[in-house]
Design a protein around this motif. Structure first.
Motif, short mmCIF file in Angstrom:
data_model
loop_
_atom_site.label_atom_id
_atom_site.label_comp_id
_atom_site.label_asym_id
_atom_site.label_seq_id
_atom_site.Cartn_x
_atom_site.Cartn_y
_atom_site.Cartn_z
N PHE A 60 0.83 -1.21 0.00
CA PHE A 60 0.00 0.00 0.00
C PHE A 60 0.87 1.26 0.00
N VAL A 61 1.94 1.24 0.77
CA VAL A 61 2.85 2.39 0.80
C VAL A 61 3.44 2.62 -0.59
N PHE A 62 3.84 1.53 -1.24
CA PHE A 62 4.38 1.67 -2.60
C PHE A 62 3.32 2.22 -3.55
N PHE A 63 2.10 1.74 -3.41
CA PHE A 63 1.00 2.23 -4.24
C PHE A 63 0.84 3.75 -4.08
N VAL A 105 11.30 5.86 -6.25
CA VAL A 105 10.22 4.89 -6.37
C VAL A 105 10.73 3.55 -6.91
N HIS A 106 11.72 3.57 -7.76
CA HIS A 106 12.30 2.30 -8.22
C HIS A 106 12.97 1.56 -7.05
N PHE A 107 13.69 2.30 -6.21
CA PHE A 107 14.26 1.68 -5.02
C PHE A 107 13.14 1.18 -4.11
N ALA A 108 12.09 2.00 -3.95
CA ALA A 108 10.97 1.62 -3.10
C ALA A 108 10.28 0.36 -3.60
N TYR A 109 10.21 0.21 -4.93
CA TYR A 109 9.61 -1.01 -5.48
C TYR A 109 10.34 -2.25 -4.98
N VAL A 113 8.13 -4.48 -2.03
CA VAL A 113 7.45 -5.69 -2.51
C VAL A 113 8.09 -6.98 -1.99
N MET A 114 9.30 -6.88 -1.42
CA MET A 114 10.02 -8.09 -1.06
C MET A 114 9.31 -8.98 -0.04
N PRO A 115 8.70 -8.43 1.03
CA PRO A 115 7.98 -9.33 1.94
C PRO A 115 6.93 -10.18 1.24
N ALA A 116 6.17 -9.55 0.34
CA ALA A 116 5.15 -10.32 -0.40
C ALA A 116 5.79 -11.35 -1.31
N VAL A 117 6.93 -11.01 -1.92
CA VAL A 117 7.61 -11.96 -2.80
C VAL A 117 8.09 -13.17 -2.01
N PHE A 118 8.68 -12.95 -0.84
CA PHE A 118 9.12 -14.07 -0.01
C PHE A 118 7.94 -14.96 0.38
N GLU A 119 6.83 -14.34 0.72
CA GLU A 119 5.65 -15.13 1.10
C GLU A 119 5.07 -15.88 -0.09
N LEU A 120 5.15 -15.27 -1.27
CA LEU A 120 4.67 -15.95 -2.48
C LEU A 120 5.47 -17.22 -2.74
#
Length: 213
Positions: A60-63, A105-109, A113-120
């Protein structure tokens, strides 16, 4: 009430604000094309794959960061003026010809997103050893590369001022490479934080086990 539905509801006023008289309507539509794809996918997959509260909050923060860039267009976000009250941050871009908000924003991406990627990967493709850390980072690197290709393709298709605005190189011939590097650095930074947190958790668990003996 669970946090994800609250965050989903909060996206509506943010999108309304972002889309209300943006600097460039065509660029705003292009910037939000991926949002229009991603949000329905998250909603449709909510029952089959639920991420942690931390992951949803970071996404959400990235959004929010992205919608600021979409509203102003990334090359015109007036962040130096927002930071004028902090004289120690004069290096942030005031007086410089290039607007660096897109770099942030590229750094923020990569970072958010990494926590979600690890969980995926933990849910759909469990990895062992170092691969559990390496593959998610390369996954984000690949996403960053694909996005740069999408930008390039859109610039070729639409051309003119709209294509240049969406591409956002601001005259830097190495813009795409720098953007991919920053996304990679962001993903590595979050990976290090998650690894450190896991290590501390393991140490705490071991200490607790030995204290019970």
């Amino acid at each position: 009430m669970a946090l994800p539905p609250i965050l989903l509801a909060a996206t509506v006023p943010i999108l309304v604000w972002s889309g209300w008289s943006p600097n460039d309507r065509g660029d705003w539509l292009l910037e939000n094309a991926l949002v229009a794809i991603a949000l329905p996918l998250f909603v449709a997959g909510y029952r089959r794959l639920r991420f942690s509260t931390l992951s949803y909050l970071m996404l959400f923060v990235f959004f929010c960061l992205h919608e600021v860039g979409a509203h102003y267009t990334y090359s015109r976000v007036p962040y130096p003026q927002w930071l004028e009250w902090m004289p120690d941050l004069a290096w942030t871009g005031a007086g410089e010809s290039r607007n660096h908000y897109d770099r942030v924003v590229h750094f923020a991406y990569g970072f958010f997103v990494m926590p979600a990627v690890f969980e995926l990967f933990a849910s759909r493709a469990a990895l062992q050893g170092l691969w559990r850390w390496i593959v998610p980072v390369t996954f984000v690197m690949a996403h960053s590369m694909v996005y740069e290709l999408v930008e390039w393709g859109a610039a070729l298709v639409f051309g003119g001022d709209l294509g240049l605005t969406y591409l956002g190189t601001q005259g830097d011939e190495w813009d795409a490479q720098k953007d991919m590097l920053l996304a990679t650095l962001g993903s590595v930074a979050m990976t290090c934080l998650l690894a450190a947190a896991r290590w501390r958790g393991l140490r705490a668990a071991v200490a607790d086990t030995w204290s019970q003996r």
